[in-house]
Design a protein around this motif. Structure first.
Motif, PDB file in Angstrom:
ATOM      1  N   PRO A 140       0.813  -1.227   0.000  1.00 37.78           N
ATOM      2  CA  PRO A 140       0.000   0.000   0.000  1.00 37.78           C
ATOM      3  C   PRO A 140       0.843   1.271   0.000  1.00 37.78           C
ATOM      4  CG  PRO A 140       0.020  -0.959   2.184  1.00 37.78           C
ATOM      5  CD  PRO A 140       0.836  -1.871   1.319  1.00 37.78           C
ATOM      6  N   ASN A 141       1.669   1.428  -1.017  1.00 37.18           N
ATOM      7  CA  ASN A 141       2.428   2.671  -1.191  1.00 37.18           C
ATOM      8  C   ASN A 141       2.328   3.070  -2.671  1.00 37.18           C
ATOM      9  OD1 ASN A 141       4.328   1.028  -2.545  1.00 37.18           O
ATOM     10  ND2 ASN A 141       5.370   0.605  -0.619  1.00 37.18           N
ATOM     11  N   LEU A 142       2.933   4.196  -3.039  1.00 35.62           N
ATOM     12  CA  LEU A 142       2.733   4.704  -4.396  1.00 35.62           C
ATOM     13  C   LEU A 142       3.187   3.705  -5.463  1.00 35.62           C
ATOM     14  CD1 LEU A 142       1.779   7.308  -5.947  1.00 35.62           C
ATOM     15  CD2 LEU A 142       4.193   7.798  -6.230  1.00 35.62           C
ATOM     16  N   PRO A 156      -6.639  -0.998  11.748  1.00 30.60           N
ATOM     17  CA  PRO A 156      -6.457  -2.387  12.148  1.00 30.60           C
ATOM     18  C   PRO A 156      -7.468  -2.784  13.218  1.00 30.60           C
ATOM     19  CG  PRO A 156      -4.685  -1.001  13.032  1.00 30.60           C
ATOM     20  CD  PRO A 156      -5.583  -0.105  12.239  1.00 30.60           C
ATOM     21  N   ASN A 175      -3.074   6.897  12.692  1.00 31.36           N
ATOM     22  CA  ASN A 175      -2.505   8.079  12.044  1.00 31.36           C
ATOM     23  C   ASN A 175      -3.470   8.618  10.991  1.00 31.36           C
ATOM     24  OD1 ASN A 175      -1.957   6.947   9.435  1.00 31.36           O
ATOM     25  ND2 ASN A 175      -0.146   5.949  10.305  1.00 31.36           N
ATOM     26  N   SER A 176      -3.170   9.811  10.489  1.00 31.00           N
ATOM     27  CA  SER A 176      -4.106  10.495   9.604  1.00 31.00           C
ATOM     28  C   SER A 176      -4.360   9.708   8.316  1.00 31.00           C
ATOM     29  CB  SER A 176      -3.577  11.894   9.275  1.00 31.00           C
ATOM     30  OG  SER A 176      -2.255  11.787   8.820  1.00 31.00           O
ATOM     31  N   GLN A 177      -3.324   9.012   7.814  1.00 31.12           N
ATOM     32  CA  GLN A 177      -3.499   8.248   6.570  1.00 31.12           C
ATOM     33  C   GLN A 177      -4.444   7.073   6.783  1.00 31.12           C
ATOM     34  OE1 GLN A 177      -2.269   9.276   3.614  1.00 31.12           O
ATOM     35  NE2 GLN A 177      -3.575   7.671   2.770  1.00 31.12           N
ATOM     36  N   GLU A 221     -12.428   6.694   3.342  1.00 35.44           N
ATOM     37  CA  GLU A 221     -12.623   6.536   1.901  1.00 35.44           C
ATOM     38  C   GLU A 221     -13.204   5.153   1.571  1.00 35.44           C
ATOM     39  OE1 GLU A 221      -9.896   6.708  -2.042  1.00 35.44           O
ATOM     40  OE2 GLU A 221      -9.273   7.981  -0.382  1.00 35.44           O
ATOM     41  N   TYR A 275       6.549  10.358 -11.874  1.00 37.95           N
ATOM     42  CA  TYR A 275       7.857   9.699 -11.734  1.00 37.95           C
ATOM     43  C   TYR A 275       8.925  10.513 -12.472  1.00 37.95           C
ATOM     44  CZ  TYR A 275       6.021   5.229  -9.873  1.00 37.95           C
ATOM     45  OH  TYR A 275       5.463   4.249  -9.087  1.00 37.95           O
ATOM     46  N   GLU A 295       5.315   7.835  10.306  1.00 37.63           N
ATOM     47  CA  GLU A 295       4.071   7.284   9.762  1.00 37.63           C
ATOM     48  C   GLU A 295       4.294   6.902   8.298  1.00 37.63           C
ATOM     49  OE1 GLU A 295       0.991  10.072  10.639  1.00 37.63           O
ATOM     50  OE2 GLU A 295       1.088   9.624  12.762  1.00 37.63           O
ATOM     51  N   SER A 296       3.473   7.435   7.410  1.00 37.59           N
ATOM     52  CA  SER A 296       3.659   7.078   5.999  1.00 37.59           C
ATOM     53  C   SER A 296       4.187   8.268   5.207  1.00 37.59           C
ATOM     54  CB  SER A 296       2.339   6.586   5.425  1.00 37.59           C
ATOM     55  OG  SER A 296       1.329   7.541   5.681  1.00 37.59           O
ATOM     56  N   THR A 331      -2.625   7.465  -8.282  1.00 36.77           N
ATOM     57  CA  THR A 331      -2.879   6.030  -8.112  1.00 36.77           C
ATOM     58  C   THR A 331      -4.083   5.574  -8.933  1.00 36.77           C
ATOM     59  OG1 THR A 331      -4.228   6.418  -6.156  1.00 36.77           O
ATOM     60  CG2 THR A 331      -1.897   5.998  -5.794  1.00 36.77           C
ATOM     61  N   ASP A 380       6.629   7.921   1.968  1.00 35.18           N
ATOM     62  CA  ASP A 380       6.235   7.286   0.714  1.00 35.18           C
ATOM     63  C   ASP A 380       6.613   8.223  -0.433  1.00 35.18           C
ATOM     64  OD1 ASP A 380       5.199   5.488  -1.064  1.00 35.18           O
ATOM     65  OD2 ASP A 380       3.094   5.973  -0.680  1.00 35.18           O
ATOM     66  N   LEU A 381       6.954   7.632  -1.555  1.00 30.81           N
ATOM     67  CA  LEU A 381       7.374   8.396  -2.731  1.00 30.81           C
ATOM     68  C   LEU A 381       6.335   9.459  -3.102  1.00 30.81           C
ATOM     69  CD1 LEU A 381       9.771   8.159  -4.717  1.00 30.81           C
ATOM     70  CD2 LEU A 381       8.329   6.697  -6.127  1.00 30.81           C
ATOM     71  N   ASP A 432       0.744   0.741  -5.479  1.00 34.15           N
ATOM     72  CA  ASP A 432      -0.517   1.148  -6.115  1.00 34.15           C
ATOM     73  C   ASP A 432      -0.325   1.310  -7.622  1.00 34.15           C
ATOM     74  OD1 ASP A 432      -1.882   1.142  -3.743  1.00 34.15           O
ATOM     75  OD2 ASP A 432      -1.695   3.300  -3.394  1.00 34.15           O
TER      76      ASP A 432
END
Lengths: 200, 248
Positions: free
Chosen positions: A147-149, A177, A186-188, A195, B95, B48-49, B85, B52-53, A152
């Motif tokens: 689940p990252n760019l 979870p 966290n916010s994400q 969503e 990219y 956290e996240s 995405t 990420d790229l 995805d």
């Protein structure tokens, strides 16, 4: 690392020190353990290490490492062959298997689409996945990339190739979870959960 | 070793150890920085996240002496670009933006205008209002200008005379712009584009209204894509890895 070590002892320390999570001190400790251990125990370990490189190869169908032609999942008649879960790496497959709730088959892509690192679709087993779907019998493909760019993006790319084949393409849900509390999410996580909310 | 705050776009991350990660960040305040994010690989890390790229994050870092990595102590997600995405063209364009920013800019050399332009481009990629291809061309125009490589369009890049109107115009990457008919003689590696594409390039540079570039037709977008591919590859001395994915 053990400047006084020479020969086979030094080689073993160096080799162990290259493993993830093992520093020079741990490598030295493991080496001394193996020197003192029973020969059968050490040779069993050596044989297991040898076998992993000599006898293990990708499953003909799903590309999960196996000793036979088909892996234990692909050759299990109790698995649902109409559903394929697509993962990036064998370790992702193992993680999903630990969850014990999935009874379909898998397909290991062998990585993710990462143009910035010169990793393109030709390095993945996408063509083989398309062939599996084209052969018929598959009703659903679950995209279980990270689940990252980049994960995805890989899922998006594979889905775009599967779309004309008329198969249902889904992806793993993401968000909160089970057993946790909202306060510490966290916010994400919260935004993903909102969503992907479902009818109660 | 004072802590500094910045707004950063994540351009690249590589695993450093079992739990740590090295990230290349393009910041508005400090330019490009490379940081060590201790614990950045852990699911429940303090970052956290945010690593990420192509995520925009508010960061706090400790600057180290020259030669060593800065230490990232805090990162919080400020913005993501969800269209990337859902739209492959948008993702590939993004990219490409990341590669150009990462490989073509120097560390600790801030370009706030370029930072804002990059974020605006990432927000717009994949939107139904503006074609991604045109938005990318606009970004590249700003990038070239900011880095001092803006192509000469009004005057000949060789003799500096005004370029006469013609049905086709010739571009020389070596000269850094369009060249007049007299200066074309014997010059190698020229790329010819139509008059309309030449005019479209002037729109991208903001020669008319600031957003006139949004009206560039697909045929001109295609011609200019080829021209930019040629010029940027020449300047970089190689073809960017992600250019392959942009198509014509």
């Amino acid at each position: 690392m053990g400047r006084e070590a020479v020969g086979a002892v030094a080689r073993l320390m160096t080799a162990l020190g290259k493993l993830p999570g093992i520093g020079p001190k741990t490598a030295e400790r493991l080496t001394h353990y193996l020197i003192a251990a029973r020969p059968e125990e050490v040779l069993e370990l050596a044989e297991a290490v040898r076998a992993i490189k000599v006898e293990i190869h990708p499953c003909r169908q799903c590309f999960n490492p196996t000793e036979g032609d088909l892996c234990h999942i692909c050759s299990d008649p109790r698995r649902d062959a109409t559903v394929i879960c697509v993962v990036e790496q064998p370790k992702d497959l193992m993680a999903l298997e630990r969850a014990t709730s999935y009874r379909g088959l898998y397909h290991v892509l062998g990585g993710r689409l990462a143009p910035l690192e010169s990793l393109g679709p030709e390095q993945l087993t996408v063509d083989q996945l398309l062939r599996r779907v084209q052969e018929g019998g598959v009703k659903e493909v679950i995209m279980a990339t990270n689940p990252n760019l980049e994960g995805d993006g890989t899922a998006l790319y594979v889905s775009s190739l599967l779309a004309p084949l008329g198969v249902k393409v889904t992806r793993l849900a993401r968000g909160l979870p089970s057993g946790s509390v909202l306060e510490f999410a966290n916010s994400q996580m919260l935004s993903d959960a909102l969503e992907g909310r479902q009818t109660f | 070793m004072a802590a500094e705050k910045a707004t950063a776009l994540v351009l690249r991350t590589t695993d450093y150890s079992e739990s740590s990660r090295i990230a290349t960040l393009w910041t508005r305040e400090l330019g490009k920085v490379r940081v060590l994010a201790k614990g950045g690989r852990r699911l429940r890390s303090t970052f956290e996240s945010a690593l990420d790229l192509l995520t925009v994050a508010s960061i706090v870092l400790l600057r180290k002496s020259s030669g060593s990595l800065d230490l990232l102590v805090e990162a919080r997600v400020v913005e993501r670009f969800p269209r990337l995405t859902r739209d492959l063209k948008a993702l590939y364009a993004a990219y490409y933006v990341a590669e150009l920013l990462g490989d073509w800019t120097q560390e600790n050399d801030p370009h706030p205008k370029l930072f804002d332009e990059a974020l605006d481009a990432l927000r717009t990629f994949g939107s139904p209002e503006v074609p991604t291809a045109a938005r990318l061309l606009r970004f590249e125009t700003v990038l070239l200008r900011e880095l001092g490589y803006a192509p000469q369009t009004e005057r000949c890049a060789v003799c500096r005379q005004t370029i006469p109107q013609a049905s086709e115009q010739a571009f020389s990457a070596a000269a850094g712009g369009f060249v007049c008919p007299k200066c074309r003689n014997g010059r190698r590696g020229l790329v010819t584009v139509s008059r309309s594409a030449w005019q479209a390039l002037r729109l991208l540079e903001g020669a008319e209204a600031e957003d006139a570039w949004k009206r560039i037709e697909p045929a001109e977008q295609k011609e200019l894509r080829g021209l930019f591919n040629h010029y940027i590859s020449y300047l970089l001395g190689r073809r960017p890895r992600t250019m392959l994915y942009l198509g014509e």
